[in-house]
Design an enzyme around this catalytic site. Structure first.
Site, PDB file in Angstrom:
ATOM      1  N   ALA A  10       0.944  -1.343  -0.536  1.00 24.71           N
ATOM      2  CA  ALA A  10      -0.241   0.280  -0.054  1.00 24.71           C
ATOM      3  C   ALA A  10       1.195   1.200   0.077  1.00 24.71           C
ATOM      4  O   ALA A  10       0.325   2.031   0.051  1.00 24.71           O
ATOM      5  CB  ALA A  10      -1.108   0.163   1.273  1.00 24.71           C
ATOM      6  N   SER A  12       2.555   2.988  -2.034  1.00 28.62           N
ATOM      7  CA  SER A  12       3.697   3.436  -3.378  1.00 28.62           C
ATOM      8  C   SER A  12       2.064   2.848  -4.415  1.00 28.62           C
ATOM      9  O   SER A  12       1.051   1.785  -4.494  1.00 28.62           O
ATOM     10  CB  SER A  12       4.502   2.827  -4.119  1.00 28.62           C
ATOM     11  OG  SER A  12       4.303   2.162  -4.471  1.00 28.62           O
ATOM     12  N   GLY A  13       1.849   2.887  -5.617  1.00 35.36           N
ATOM     13  CA  GLY A  13       1.142   2.627  -7.085  1.00 35.36           C
ATOM     14  C   GLY A  13      -0.126   2.783  -6.522  1.00 35.36           C
ATOM     15  O   GLY A  13      -0.970   3.271  -5.966  1.00 35.36           O
ATOM     16  N   GLY A  15      -2.359   0.460  -5.085  1.00 35.57           N
ATOM     17  CA  GLY A  15      -2.499   0.265  -3.594  1.00 35.57           C
ATOM     18  C   GLY A  15      -2.702   1.494  -2.540  1.00 35.57           C
ATOM     19  O   GLY A  15      -3.497   1.457  -2.277  1.00 35.57           O
ATOM     20  N   TYR A 194       5.831 -14.652 -13.518  1.00 34.97           N
ATOM     21  CA  TYR A 194       5.174 -12.941 -13.109  1.00 34.97           C
ATOM     22  C   TYR A 194       3.658 -14.074 -14.033  1.00 34.97           C
ATOM     23  O   TYR A 194       2.515 -14.317 -12.536  1.00 34.97           O
ATOM     24  CB  TYR A 194       5.070 -11.640 -13.439  1.00 34.97           C
ATOM     25  CG  TYR A 194       4.778 -11.028 -13.287  1.00 34.97           C
ATOM     26  CD1 TYR A 194       4.481 -10.359 -11.832  1.00 34.97           C
ATOM     27  CD2 TYR A 194       3.948 -10.746 -14.491  1.00 34.97           C
ATOM     28  CE1 TYR A 194       3.309  -9.599 -11.931  1.00 34.97           C
ATOM     29  CE2 TYR A 194       3.073  -9.383 -14.256  1.00 34.97           C
ATOM     30  CZ  TYR A 194       2.812  -8.358 -12.941  1.00 34.97           C
ATOM     31  OH  TYR A 194       1.743  -7.690 -12.252  1.00 34.97           O
TER      32      TYR A 194
END
Length: 349
Positions: A10, A12-13, A15, A194
């Site tokens: 949570a 950055s980005g 989140g 990924y």
């Protein structure tokens, strides 16, 4: 009663954008917990949220989903702090050491497959995975298994009679069946860990619904679209920063033809935010909810059926339960050995 919301990854980005959107809707009615690996960044994120929402209840939790001990310790802390958990956003994820095929990228840039290439990374992305201290594949542990373990440990506060709780996974359009193998769930013998981990999260979400819906716990999956985040920038580590600036007009142009180019974390968090407002029992367990942005910049959410089946999802679930048992047994043995090899008493010879 305040809703308790925990968001992994949570700081950055997407989140952090989700946290901002949740607080913008209901500052007073939420207890928000930011679960992050890097506490310095987490503190900066909390400070930013409190600057915008001074009266908000924003707590921090240190957790590294790639570490078994970190997840178990964090889960114990959450159970001490809260007697219920209404929303668990499983958002933390990594794509380490991406290998970018520059030739394939520029070839695809001027082909009819350009939109698919940007949306999924198909044909241009590979990753070099690592091994965690627990002996697990790093991407698998971080993106999938750590979250699975967290859910299992938080069962007592997620499952309560008479009310519902939600698990919400941040998946990807890069979640491809071709990258995943049941006989190799950690993707030890491949170059797309990924993609494999994200497809596995789609499967796991379905299995979790099978096993937990009767206890009031529901699981959903979202795709944020093509978003410019640290993970995206990391895909081209050898490219100068100005290249992204040069490509932005191309991205905006592509948005006129496809709604998957959400581009900003705020837009990418649209489906995460939308699911917060839905009744979980009304959602489709076999659908992925996509964040979409129109050419005019309007955000909306649309579901698409996932390429998954119940049989494979159940087989994965059983393998994860088995792995959970194995890693906990190893951890207990390690702790036992540590105690036995600890300092002896003063009177011993």
């Amino acid at each position: 009663m305040n809703k308790v919301v925990l968001v992994t990854g949570a700081n950055s980005g997407i989140g952090l954008a989700l946290c901002e959107r949740l607080l913008s809707q209901d500052t007073e009615g939420l207890q928000l917990c930011l679960a992050c690996r890097n506490m310095r960044r987490a503190q900066s994120a909390r400070a930013a949220l409190l600057t915008s929402h001074p009266t908000a209840q924003v707590a921090l939790l240190q957790m590294d989903t790639s570490s078994i001990t970190s997840v178990l310790s964090a889960a114990q802390e959450v159970k001490l702090r809260y007697n219920r958990l209404d929303y668990l956003y499983l958002n933390a994820g990594i794509m380490p050491n991406p290998q970018f095929d520059v030739k394939a990228f520029f070839k695809g840039l001027f082909s009819s497959d350009v939109i698919t290439m940007f949306a999924t990374g198909e044909g241009i992305l590979m990753q070099m995975d690592g091994i965690t201290h627990d002996g697990l594949q790093e991407v698998f542990a971080t993106n999938l298994f750590g979250h699975f373990l967290l859910i299992r440990e938080l069962e007592p506060i997620l499952c309560h009679a008479g009310r519902t709780s939600q698990l919400i996974w941040t998946s990807s359009s890069n979640a491809q069946r071709s990258a995943f193998k049941l006989e190799d769930i950690q993707h030890q013998r491949g170059t797309q860990p990924y993609s494999s981990s994200k497809y596995a999260s789609d499967l796991l979400s379905l299995a979790l619904n099978t096993h937990y819906n009767k206890q009031g716990l529901y699981s959903s999956v979202i795709c944020p679209g093509f978003v410019m985040t640290n993970l995206t920038y990391g895909i081209l580590p050898s490219f100068p920063a100005f290249l992204w600036t040069l490509l932005m007009p191309v991205f905006w142009l592509i948005r006129m033809f496809t709604n998957t180019f959400t581009l900003t974390p705020y837009n990418g968090a649209e489906a995460l935010f939308w699911l917060f407002k839905q009744k979980p029992e009304s959602l489709d367990p076999q659908a992925k909810y996509h964040s979409l942005t129109s050419g005019l910049g309007n955000n909306y959410t649309k579901l698409h059926k996932m390429d998954i089946d119940l049989e494979t999802s159940e087989a994965l679930y059983e393998k994860l339960l088995q792995l959970e048992s194995e890693v906990k047994k190893k951890l207990k043995e390690k702790q036992s050995q540590h105690l036995q090899s600890g300092p002896t008493g003063a009177g011993s010879s």
